[in-house]
Design an enzyme around this catalytic site. Sequence first.
Site, PDB file in Angstrom:
ATOM      1  N   CYS A  96      13.977  44.675  77.064  1.00 60.24           N
ATOM      2  CA  CYS A  96      13.417  45.995  76.768  1.00 60.24           C
ATOM      3  C   CYS A  96      12.262  46.363  77.695  1.00 60.24           C
ATOM      4  O   CYS A  96      11.750  47.479  77.629  1.00 60.24           O
ATOM      5  CB  CYS A  96      12.967  46.081  75.307  1.00 60.24           C
ATOM      6  SG  CYS A  96      11.414  45.234  74.974  1.00 60.24           S
ATOM      7  N   CYS A 115       9.465  41.633  79.100  1.00 63.71           N
ATOM      8  CA  CYS A 115      10.711  41.332  78.390  1.00 63.71           C
ATOM      9  C   CYS A 115      11.886  41.746  79.274  1.00 63.71           C
ATOM     10  O   CYS A 115      11.932  42.866  79.796  1.00 63.71           O
ATOM     11  CB  CYS A 115      10.774  42.079  77.067  1.00 63.71           C
ATOM     12  SG  CYS A 115      12.346  41.903  76.211  1.00 63.71           S
ATOM     13  N   CYS A 117      11.869  44.566  69.795  1.00 59.14           N
ATOM     14  CA  CYS A 117      12.680  44.670  71.002  1.00 59.14           C
ATOM     15  C   CYS A 117      13.813  45.682  70.801  1.00 59.14           C
ATOM     16  O   CYS A 117      14.053  46.538  71.646  1.00 59.14           O
ATOM     17  CB  CYS A 117      13.260  43.289  71.340  1.00 59.14           C
ATOM     18  SG  CYS A 117      13.851  43.130  73.030  1.00 59.14           S
ATOM     19  N   CYS A 144      11.558  39.390  74.106  1.00 60.87           N
ATOM     20  CA  CYS A 144      10.627  39.551  73.001  1.00 60.87           C
ATOM     21  C   CYS A 144      10.979  38.570  71.890  1.00 60.87           C
ATOM     22  O   CYS A 144      12.139  38.442  71.512  1.00 60.87           O
ATOM     23  CB  CYS A 144      10.713  40.967  72.418  1.00 60.87           C
ATOM     24  SG  CYS A 144      10.083  42.242  73.486  1.00 60.87           S
ATOM     25  N   GLY A 151     -10.061  32.393  53.187  1.00 62.28           N
ATOM     26  CA  GLY A 151      -9.977  31.230  54.069  1.00 62.28           C
ATOM     27  C   GLY A 151     -10.049  29.895  53.357  1.00 62.28           C
ATOM     28  O   GLY A 151      -9.725  28.869  53.946  1.00 62.28           O
TER      29      GLY A 151
END
Lengths: 291, 189
Positions: A243, A240, A271, A265, A31
């Site tokens: 899909c 979606c 997808c 998506c 980090g």
Amino acid sequence: MTDQAYNFAYLDEQTKRMIRRAILKGIAVPGYQVPFASREMPMPYGWGTGGVQVTAACLVPEDCLKVIDQGADDTTNAVSIRKFFQRTAGVAVTEATADASVIQTRHRIPELPLREGQILVYQVPIPEPLRFLEPRETETRKMHSLEEYGLMHVKLYEDIARHGQIATSYAYPVKVEGRYVMDPSPIPKFDNPKLSGSAALQLFGAGREQRIYAVPPYTSVVSLDFEDHPFVAGKAPHDCDLCGATDSYLDEVIVDDAGGRMFVCSDTDFCRGRKDAGHIGRLGVQTDGGA
Amino acid sequence: MTPDALTGGFADAPIQSARAFRAAMEALSRPGKIETVAGAQPPAPLSVAAGVLLLTLADGTTPVHLAGAHDSPSVRDWITFHCGAPLVAAADAVFAVGTWGAMQPITRFAIGTPDYPDRAATLIIEMPDLTTQGPRLTGPGICDVAGLSLPETAAFRANHALFPLGIDCFLTCGDKVAGLPRSTLVEDI
């Protein structure tokens, strides 16, 4: 000039050593943003020069590279970076998340959970999460060293005071291993939970701002929040339309001048995989010619 | 200059250093995992793995400290020729190479500053053997727990207590390398 005139993965060896040392220190202090001497790349800042340099320092000839831009494999940024490394490093490329060993990404984490041995390289525009709250680098550096992150909580609190909820929806700040507050790059906050405990190594490169940072595998990454306003990983409340996926991050696409819209998506590989498996959404069509 | 100083470097530096770095990165990001590297034939007592790490990471901008028996004319010449790294005292070193005993006390090495914790030394510790049997490791990069045949635990615990400051270590034995960043908590079992 021929393609062979370039060194492996474009960068010279001295530069790669410098970047590699920065990556190792980034891994040792999860980090923390390690300064590095970012080079000019044959693409403008904002097009992923940081990510490209990190990828160049990590690639081996056996790698299979996937590049995504907002989840998509077929956008200009993704296509050109993929071609760049095909030419300069001669690596194999793929659009399938499962087949890739190195994935460079702009602003998304793939839907498919990553596995050990994979490396996810993020392109980062502004690595400093405190930058818009405190413009002076000397001050933000001091705040990180003293672990003084009150200002970030004030910002989230002001969101709640003004909007009734934390309105930050992307680049949502996180705390890594209980120490450094980190900008996860502008990924939607929907992706934040995937940062934590990932089996893959996650590397972040900011070219213009000259910073590299890292989240090693199986590292705790916590989205900042309040007890009475817990973090919520949000997405558009739809499925979606191609899909039918109910659990993926969606792009909203305007389809006509009469207010018509569809949700698809953002992860094109995810997808396509679902469509190939026979899933069909509201506006989808069968892809195997069956319907 | 000793005669073997000119040999034993990478034959194909871009490719070999890329593979070596990948192994080093894998080792440091998954403490307890032992990687195998190849490509360098450094003069004794420098191990293959320590030689590979130096060829991959050290250059004219990174002062190197040689501890104990590693501070020999042949090793000095080899590093000078292949890496171009200045050879310095412990306090100024970015990288240090030697056995655990010769490194003592490790408090001599740079641990970074609160503003810049990355300005800390990386120790390349030459080990008589390297296995995953030993003190218990937990922390970033470790799924549950891991083990590594460390020479001791107290010094590594004290180093971890300095986090985010502290030194980072690679442990080498022959062509094997393991990583131990300052973020790892080391406990006796």
